[in-house]
Scaffold this motif. Structure first.
Motif, PDB file in Angstrom:
ATOM      1  N   MET A 129      30.851  31.473   6.319  1.00 50.03           N
ATOM      2  CA  MET A 129      29.871  31.186   5.272  1.00 50.03           C
ATOM      3  C   MET A 129      30.265  31.851   3.951  1.00 50.03           C
ATOM      4  N   LYS A 130      30.863  33.030   4.034  1.00 52.01           N
ATOM      5  CA  LYS A 130      31.288  33.727   2.825  1.00 52.01           C
ATOM      6  C   LYS A 130      32.404  32.943   2.133  1.00 52.01           C
ATOM      7  N   LEU A 131      33.371  32.471   2.906  1.00 50.99           N
ATOM      8  CA  LEU A 131      34.451  31.678   2.337  1.00 50.99           C
ATOM      9  C   LEU A 131      33.924  30.374   1.736  1.00 50.99           C
ATOM     10  N   ALA A 132      32.956  29.767   2.403  1.00 47.78           N
ATOM     11  CA  ALA A 132      32.370  28.526   1.899  1.00 47.78           C
ATOM     12  C   ALA A 132      31.658  28.755   0.575  1.00 47.78           C
ATOM     13  N   SER A 133      30.972  29.890   0.429  1.00 41.39           N
ATOM     14  CA  SER A 133      30.305  30.214  -0.832  1.00 41.39           C
ATOM     15  C   SER A 133      31.313  30.340  -1.964  1.00 41.39           C
ATOM     16  N   TRP A 134      32.441  30.990  -1.686  1.00 44.47           N
ATOM     17  CA  TRP A 134      33.458  31.120  -2.732  1.00 44.47           C
ATOM     18  C   TRP A 134      34.011  29.749  -3.132  1.00 44.47           C
ATOM     19  N   ALA A 135      34.195  28.876  -2.164  1.00 40.15           N
ATOM     20  CA  ALA A 135      34.671  27.527  -2.476  1.00 40.15           C
ATOM     21  C   ALA A 135      33.680  26.807  -3.385  1.00 40.15           C
ATOM     22  N   LEU A 136      32.378  26.981  -3.119  1.00 33.54           N
ATOM     23  CA  LEU A 136      31.352  26.363  -3.954  1.00 33.54           C
ATOM     24  C   LEU A 136      31.378  26.925  -5.373  1.00 33.54           C
ATOM     25  N   ARG A 137      31.644  28.207  -5.513  1.00 35.58           N
ATOM     26  CA  ARG A 137      31.691  28.797  -6.860  1.00 35.58           C
ATOM     27  C   ARG A 137      32.859  28.244  -7.666  1.00 35.58           C
ATOM     28  N   ILE A 138      33.959  27.915  -6.990  1.00 31.54           N
ATOM     29  CA  ILE A 138      35.074  27.275  -7.689  1.00 31.54           C
ATOM     30  C   ILE A 138      34.646  25.900  -8.189  1.00 31.54           C
ATOM     31  N   LEU A 139      33.944  25.135  -7.348  1.00 33.65           N
ATOM     32  CA  LEU A 139      33.471  23.815  -7.758  1.00 33.65           C
ATOM     33  C   LEU A 139      32.497  23.908  -8.928  1.00 33.65           C
ATOM     34  N   GLY A 140      31.739  25.000  -9.002  1.00 30.78           N
ATOM     35  CA  GLY A 140      30.773  25.173 -10.075  1.00 30.78           C
ATOM     36  C   GLY A 140      31.360  25.747 -11.343  1.00 30.78           C
ATOM     37  N   GLY A 141      32.675  25.986 -11.371  1.00 28.69           N
ATOM     38  CA  GLY A 141      33.303  26.594 -12.536  1.00 28.69           C
ATOM     39  C   GLY A 141      33.269  25.736 -13.792  1.00 28.69           C
ATOM     40  N   PRO A 142      33.651  24.445 -13.721  1.00 28.73           N
ATOM     41  CA  PRO A 142      33.651  23.614 -14.929  1.00 28.73           C
ATOM     42  C   PRO A 142      32.230  23.424 -15.484  1.00 28.73           C
ATOM     43  N   GLN A 143      32.097  23.531 -16.788  1.00 22.24           N
ATOM     44  CA  GLN A 143      30.805  23.368 -17.448  1.00 22.24           C
ATOM     45  C   GLN A 143      31.012  22.690 -18.801  1.00 22.24           C
ATOM     46  N   ILE A 144      30.012  21.911 -19.219  1.00 30.55           N
ATOM     47  CA  ILE A 144      30.027  21.323 -20.554  1.00 30.55           C
ATOM     48  C   ILE A 144      29.633  22.373 -21.593  1.00 30.55           C
ATOM     49  N   ASP A 145      28.631  23.177 -21.255  1.00 24.87           N
ATOM     50  CA  ASP A 145      28.094  24.198 -22.158  1.00 24.87           C
ATOM     51  C   ASP A 145      29.041  25.405 -22.190  1.00 24.87           C
ATOM     52  N   PRO A 146      29.612  25.750 -23.361  1.00 25.85           N
ATOM     53  CA  PRO A 146      30.535  26.888 -23.431  1.00 25.85           C
ATOM     54  C   PRO A 146      29.910  28.202 -22.983  1.00 25.85           C
ATOM     55  N   ALA A 147      28.606  28.386 -23.250  1.00 22.25           N
ATOM     56  CA  ALA A 147      27.948  29.629 -22.839  1.00 22.25           C
ATOM     57  C   ALA A 147      27.899  29.737 -21.321  1.00 22.25           C
TER      58      ALA A 147
END
Length: 428
Positions: A183-201
């Motif tokens: 589950m810990k490894l899966a959470s890190w994978a999700l954080r990578i997917l959440g990295g790209p953002q339109i908003d610079p902030a």
């Protein structure tokens, strides 16, 4: 222990919802009428339909200002996905690519892609995965479903559809049976997917978090790979397979295997979780179809295919023109990216009769939800077999229905579509 209260699963659920927020953007309503209008009026649209709603796009994850167009018709999307010579995939490394040292099979082209794909593909073939159905896949689903049966109610997102693909895929990879680590490894994978953002902030927060998650994944997976090297157990799982396969007469190093495993973890479970939840919602919304599938389990594969067509999780892919190209009479200059609207193409009335219906008897033709052509999803057989097995088990819950104590679940987002919760009841 109640799995819903497991701290690692709760963290994974928070990361999962953060990804949902990222890929919903400003779109607060059903996207399909919007896509249908665009498909009819601007089948090759100037601009990026995802960026229009502030959703990060594979066409320009790094927000570089690259010119982007959107393609919405089935035949055009299919033709582009088939044509890897003129439409390249390298842009897929933008954004979160740096978090995994730009080693992404989906971002490789030409000889490099063929080399890695041909090496890894044998471990993902249907006969190989089917051999694991009774020994790996079903037991990892059953361990989650068994404690729920007597309760008669659940929120299927955090309690079932989110964790079961994680358990299955990590077991197929060959990870030790350690739920906390998985589950810990899966959470890190999700954080990578959440990295790209339109908003610079927002990107100033999520991008460093994605880089950190990528490094943490590498540091935790490498010892697992090394331990397997010291005590080999054969090549029935993917790590064991990669430790024995030859690459131009050489073997993968532990570091190379770790890079490859990290690449596979990014989408190995998350899209399956959403696809399964979406399928359950669509079937519960149509009791007649649900009853038909429950009474004839041979229809389960068709139910999966049709729900994936009707509401695909990965609703958009992207390619970049290697030279000046023409689509439906519109010139797309070299270096221009195209967002390929899978969601619009899958409901194109030129390709599908009764396109907005869930129709189990639909004549078969390629559905684009796993992609198509040389870059078609390599893990689709794992995803299909585990979701079909999970649906078969869930259909055995008597009188499965939405829980009226909660709002009916809604599938949201323009990309990585899925519900936040899925509260159901059954007769215990």
């Amino acid at each position: 222990m109640d799995i819903a209260r497991d701290e690692h699963l709760e963290q994974m659920n928070r990361d999962f919802l953060a990804v949902s927020d990222t890929y919903t953007g400003t779109l607060t309503k059903d996207p399909f009428p919007i896509l249908a209008e665009l498909r009819e009026t601007e089948p090759v649209m100037q601009g990026d339909v995802l960026a229009k709603f502030h959703v990060p796009s594979q066409a320009d994850y790094a927000n570089s200002g690259r010119p982007v167009m959107t393609v919405l018709r089935y035949d055009d999307v299919l033709a582009i996905l088939r044509d890897a010579e003129n439409w390249k995939s390298s842009l897929m490394a933008d954004g979160f690519g740096a978090a995994v040292d730009n080693l992404l099979l989906t971002a490789m082209d030409d000889a490099e892609h063929k080399k890695y794909r041909s090496l890894l593909q044998p471990a993902f073939l249907m006969p190989v995965i089917k051999r694991m159905t009774d020994t790996v896949i079903k037991p990892n689903i059953e361990v989650l479903l068994e404690p729920l049966r007597a309760r008669g109610k659940a929120d299927l997102v955090p309690e079932f559809s989110l964790p079961f693909p994680v358990r299955v895929v990590y077991a197929v990879l060959g990870f030790p049976a350690d739920s906390d680590t998985v589950m810990k490894l899966a959470s890190w994978a999700l954080r990578i997917l959440g990295g790209p953002q339109i908003d610079p902030a927002k990107a100033a927060v999520t991008y460093p978090a994605a880089m950190d998650a990528g490094q943490r994944l590498f540091e935790h997976v490498l010892p697992i790979v090394r331990a397997r090297r010291e005590t080999p157990t054969g090549h029935e799982d993917l790590i064991g397979f990669m430790q024995t396969v030859d690459v131009d007469g050489k073997r993968f190093t532990d570091e190379e295997i770790t890079h490859l495993v990290r690449m596979l973890l990014l989408a190995a479970a998350e899209t399956t979780s959403r696809t399964f939840s979406n399928m359950i919602i669509m079937l519960l919304e149509r009791p007649d179809v649900l009853d038909k599938v429950r009474s004839d389990r041979k229809l389960i594969p068709r139910a999966l295919t049709e729900t994936m067509r009707l509401d695909p999780v990965a609703g958009n892919l992207a390619r970049i023109a290697a030279k000046d190209m023409e689509v439906r009479g519109t010139v797309i200059p070299k270096g221009t990216a195209v967002t390929l609207s899978i969601s619009a193409a899958n409901r194109d009335p030129e390709a599908y009769e009764r396109p907005d219906e869930l129709w189990l008897e639909r004549p078969l033709r390629p559905v684009l939800s796993f992609g198509f052509g040389p870059h078609i999803c390599m893990g689709m057989h794992i995803a299909r077999i585990e979701m079909e097995a999970a649906l078969d088990m869930v259909l055995d819950l008597p009188n499965l229905r939405f829980d009226p104590a909660y709002p009916q679940p809604a599938i949201r987002g323009l990309q990585l579509r899925g519900p936040d919760a899925l509260h159901v009841l059954w007769d215990a």
